[in-house]
Design an enzyme around this catalytic site. Sequence first.
Site, PDB file in Angstrom:
ATOM      1  CG  ASN A   9      -1.712   1.225   1.423  1.00  0.00           C
ATOM      2  OD1 ASN A   9      -1.819   2.050   0.504  1.00  0.00           O
ATOM      3  ND2 ASN A   9      -2.301   1.388   2.609  1.00  0.00           N
ATOM      4  CD1 TRP A  10       3.460   0.987  -2.866  1.00  0.00           C
ATOM      5  CD2 TRP A  10       3.473   2.139  -4.792  1.00  0.00           C
ATOM      6  NE1 TRP A  10       4.145   0.239  -3.795  1.00  0.00           N
ATOM      7  CE2 TRP A  10       4.172   0.924  -4.984  1.00  0.00           C
ATOM      8  CE3 TRP A  10       3.358   3.033  -5.868  1.00  0.00           C
ATOM      9  CZ2 TRP A  10       4.750   0.579  -6.205  1.00  0.00           C
ATOM     10  CZ3 TRP A  10       3.922   2.684  -7.084  1.00  0.00           C
ATOM     11  CH2 TRP A  10       4.611   1.467  -7.244  1.00  0.00           C
ATOM     12  CE  LYS A  11      -0.221   3.457   4.720  1.00  0.00           C
ATOM     13  NZ  LYS A  11      -0.190   3.611   6.157  1.00  0.00           N
ATOM     14  CG  HIS A  97      -5.994   2.359   5.219  1.00  0.00           C
ATOM     15  ND1 HIS A  97      -5.556   3.275   6.147  1.00  0.00           N
ATOM     16  CD2 HIS A  97      -4.975   1.468   5.065  1.00  0.00           C
ATOM     17  CE1 HIS A  97      -4.331   2.940   6.524  1.00  0.00           C
ATOM     18  NE2 HIS A  97      -3.958   1.854   5.882  1.00  0.00           N
ATOM     19  CD  GLU A  99      -2.928   5.835   6.670  1.00  0.00           C
ATOM     20  OE1 GLU A  99      -2.949   5.783   5.430  1.00  0.00           O
ATOM     21  OE2 GLU A  99      -1.985   5.379   7.345  1.00  0.00           O
ATOM     22  CD  GLU A 167      -3.832  -2.090   7.400  1.00  0.00           C
ATOM     23  OE1 GLU A 167      -2.699  -2.307   6.951  1.00  0.00           O
ATOM     24  OE2 GLU A 167      -4.486  -1.073   7.112  1.00  0.00           O
ATOM     25  N   GLY A 173       2.335   2.503  10.901  1.00  0.00           N
ATOM     26  CA  GLY A 173       3.333   3.566  10.776  1.00  0.00           C
ATOM     27  C   GLY A 173       4.023   3.943  12.080  1.00  0.00           C
ATOM     28  CB  SER A 213       4.932  -1.466  12.110  1.00  0.00           C
ATOM     29  OG  SER A 213       4.550  -0.130  12.330  1.00  0.00           O
ATOM     30  N   GLY A 234       2.723  -0.951   4.323  1.00  0.00           N
ATOM     31  CA  GLY A 234       2.794   0.462   3.953  1.00  0.00           C
ATOM     32  C   GLY A 234       4.237   0.880   3.704  1.00  0.00           C
ATOM     33  N   GLY A 235       4.817   1.575   4.683  1.00  0.00           N
ATOM     34  CA  GLY A 235       6.155   2.151   4.564  1.00  0.00           C
ATOM     35  C   GLY A 235       7.198   1.216   3.956  1.00  0.00           C
TER      36      GLY A 235
HETATM   37  P1  PGA Z   1       2.644   0.555   7.645  1.00  0.00           P
HETATM   38  O1  PGA Z   1       1.179   0.771   7.003  1.00  0.00           O
HETATM   39  O2  PGA Z   1       3.164  -0.750   7.106  1.00  0.00           O
HETATM   40  O3  PGA Z   1       3.447   1.721   7.208  1.00  0.00           O
HETATM   41  O4  PGA Z   1       2.446   0.497   9.128  1.00  0.00           O
HETATM   42  C1  PGA Z   1       0.304  -0.295   6.794  1.00  0.00           C
HETATM   43  C2  PGA Z   1      -0.994   0.201   6.241  1.00  0.00           C
HETATM   44  O5  PGA Z   1      -1.466   1.268   6.655  1.00  0.00           O
HETATM   45  O6  PGA Z   1      -1.595  -0.443   5.353  1.00  0.00           O
END
Ligand code: PGA
Length: 255
Positions: A9-11, A97, A99, A167, A173, A213, A234-235
């Site tokens: 997930n590149w956001k 998600h 976010e 999640e 993050g 994470s 994500g990251g």
């Molecule tokens: P993260 O994000 O791996 O940076 O914690 C995961 C996500 O929000 O899908």
Amino acid sequence: MRKILLAGNWKMNKGIKETEKFLKELKNEIEEEIFEKIDVAVFPPFTSLYIASILLKNTKIYLGAQNVFYEKEGAYTGEISPTMLKEIGVKYVIVGHSERRIITRENDEMIAKKLKAAIEEKIVPILCVGETIEERERNIHKEVVERQVQEGLKFLKEDDEFIIAYEPVWAIGTGKTATPEIAGEMQGFIRGKIKEIFGKEKGEKVRILYGGSINSKNIEELISHPEIDGGLIGGASLKKEEFLSIIKNSIRSLK
Ligand code: PGA
């Protein structure tokens, strides 16, 4: 056996140029044999989807989108429909998600409609659920996740294909990855709910990913847990070397 899915997930990262560079390198360096054991997908932002779809044609890397709207077309300024995503070649879409639930105030009703709309276009939705740290401390995390699962899936039928991503908000993050025990316990609980809603057979089939994470060091023990069928990353999915290491290390846990 449920096939492992690793979803990057590149956001809101990587415009067209960066997407091009990343995917050209990724498809050259990824080893073909891995696709027998795991599914790999990347989720670029909307403006990079088209170039990504061109670059991923004739590869086994799947394309995903990070959001979708629930109508096919019309006066919905700023939204993107499932039909548009289908035209580009999107296979998966992330829905709900945290976010989006927290920052852009998406609610369960909207999320449920999005899942249904995606399925109608034969795009597989990934429903994200998970509690905040306050909810866990108040010991209402199961209640919260149960509601998100029940409400999110309410328009679906047993043979609709969907994926769940557990999640926990406190793990996203933050570097505070859930332990395999914590994630596995919640994911077992979610699977139980899916069985209650759609029956045992469907419950056994649905893939439940963990997200929060994930990195190349913790992926192996996470995936080793029987309830964890892959990761929403994500990251750590933004750096090619790290993403490739995650793929390699997750294969190790399958041996
Ligand atoms: P993260 O994000 O791996 O940076 O914690 C995961 C996500 O929000 O899908």
